[in-house]
Scaffold this motif. Structure first.
Motif, PDB file in Angstrom:
ATOM      1  N   MET A   1      31.481  39.491  48.220  1.00 38.09           N
ATOM      2  CA  MET A   1      32.642  38.648  48.358  1.00 38.09           C
ATOM      3  C   MET A   1      32.820  37.728  47.148  1.00 38.09           C
ATOM      4  N   LYS A   2      31.731  37.282  46.588  1.00 39.46           N
ATOM      5  CA  LYS A   2      31.847  36.384  45.443  1.00 39.46           C
ATOM      6  C   LYS A   2      32.523  37.074  44.262  1.00 39.46           C
ATOM      7  N   LEU A   3      32.260  38.349  44.082  1.00 37.10           N
ATOM      8  CA  LEU A   3      32.857  39.096  42.981  1.00 37.10           C
ATOM      9  C   LEU A   3      34.370  39.178  43.151  1.00 37.10           C
ATOM     10  N   ILE A   4      34.826  39.463  44.363  1.00 40.93           N
ATOM     11  CA  ILE A   4      36.263  39.558  44.621  1.00 40.93           C
ATOM     12  C   ILE A   4      36.920  38.193  44.452  1.00 40.93           C
ATOM     13  N   ASP A   5      36.281  37.130  44.958  1.00 36.53           N
ATOM     14  CA  ASP A   5      36.829  35.778  44.805  1.00 36.53           C
ATOM     15  C   ASP A   5      36.914  35.377  43.335  1.00 36.53           C
ATOM     16  N   THR A   6      35.895  35.697  42.570  1.00 40.24           N
ATOM     17  CA  THR A   6      35.886  35.384  41.143  1.00 40.24           C
ATOM     18  C   THR A   6      36.973  36.163  40.417  1.00 40.24           C
ATOM     19  N   LEU A   7      37.131  37.421  40.777  1.00 38.72           N
ATOM     20  CA  LEU A   7      38.160  38.251  40.155  1.00 38.72           C
ATOM     21  C   LEU A   7      39.563  37.714  40.470  1.00 38.72           C
ATOM     22  N   ILE A   8      39.812  37.368  41.702  1.00 37.29           N
ATOM     23  CA  ILE A   8      41.119  36.820  42.089  1.00 37.29           C
ATOM     24  C   ILE A   8      41.369  35.487  41.390  1.00 37.29           C
ATOM     25  N   PHE A   9      40.357  34.624  41.345  1.00 41.13           N
ATOM     26  CA  PHE A   9      40.513  33.343  40.673  1.00 41.13           C
ATOM     27  C   PHE A   9      40.807  33.518  39.183  1.00 41.13           C
ATOM     28  N   SER A  10      40.081  34.464  38.520  1.00 41.56           N
ATOM     29  CA  SER A  10      40.340  34.671  37.093  1.00 41.56           C
ATOM     30  C   SER A  10      41.733  35.233  36.848  1.00 41.56           C
ATOM     31  N   CYS A  12      44.396  34.663  38.667  1.00 42.35           N
ATOM     32  CA  CYS A  12      45.315  33.539  38.860  1.00 42.35           C
ATOM     33  C   CYS A  12      45.298  32.606  37.653  1.00 42.35           C
ATOM     34  N   ALA A  13      44.116  32.340  37.130  1.00 44.87           N
ATOM     35  CA  ALA A  13      44.003  31.455  35.968  1.00 44.87           C
ATOM     36  C   ALA A  13      44.677  32.081  34.750  1.00 44.87           C
ATOM     37  N   ILE A  14      44.479  33.369  34.544  1.00 47.36           N
ATOM     38  CA  ILE A  14      45.121  34.057  33.417  1.00 47.36           C
ATOM     39  C   ILE A  14      46.633  34.032  33.586  1.00 47.36           C
ATOM     40  N   GLY A  15      47.115  34.255  34.797  1.00 46.34           N
ATOM     41  CA  GLY A  15      48.552  34.205  35.065  1.00 46.34           C
ATOM     42  C   GLY A  15      49.128  32.828  34.816  1.00 46.34           C
ATOM     43  N   LEU A  16      48.400  31.799  35.188  1.00 43.23           N
ATOM     44  CA  LEU A  16      48.861  30.428  34.968  1.00 43.23           C
ATOM     45  C   LEU A  16      48.922  30.102  33.482  1.00 43.23           C
ATOM     46  N   VAL A  17      47.916  30.496  32.733  1.00 40.31           N
ATOM     47  CA  VAL A  17      47.910  30.266  31.282  1.00 40.31           C
ATOM     48  C   VAL A  17      49.064  31.026  30.630  1.00 40.31           C
ATOM     49  N   TYR A  18      49.293  32.270  31.049  1.00 37.65           N
ATOM     50  CA  TYR A  18      50.409  33.050  30.514  1.00 37.65           C
ATOM     51  C   TYR A  18      51.738  32.358  30.817  1.00 37.65           C
TER      52      TYR A  18
END
Length: 120
Positions: A1-10, A12-18
């Protein structure tokens, strides 16, 4: 679960920066106005070239192939028009490509510019 949460968070962060960089790029009103002026100038130039091309096409269609090589019809003005007609096709293609790029910029920037006025 941590891998999926980390992937989703990254993601979202990349989308926000874009989104932030995209907003900075397209929210400058000075560049937007310059692009609009350039777009209008391109449209006028393209219309003038297309009108000129239509005129030359009418001349070409009205010419008889037998009389084309007659010295009376084969003058420098006609030669210049035919050369410009050929060159205008390449120029017209390049101008239309530039017009599409500017239209894309104006369309994307219009979203940010129009929303910006609601905040002021």
């Amino acid at each position: 679960m941590k891998l999926i949460d980390t992937l989703i968070f990254s993601l979202c962060a990349i989308g926000l920066v874009y989104f932030i960089f995209d907003r900075i790029k397209y929210s400058n009103i000075e560049i937007y106005r310059d692009k609009l002026e350039k777009l209008n100038e391109l449209r006028r130039t393209i219309a003038a070239i297309e009108s000129d091309n239509k005129h030359v096409e009418k001349i070409i269609k009205s010419m008889n192939a037998d009389t084309f090589y007659d010295d009376e019809l084969y003058d420098d003005e006609l030669t210049d028009k035919l050369i410009n007609y050929r060159d205008n096709e390449v120029k017209l293609e390049n101008l239309k490509k530039e017009q599409r790029k500017i239209e894309l910029y104006v369309r994307r920037a219009g979203k940010y510019i129009n929303n910006r006025h609601h905040w002021i």
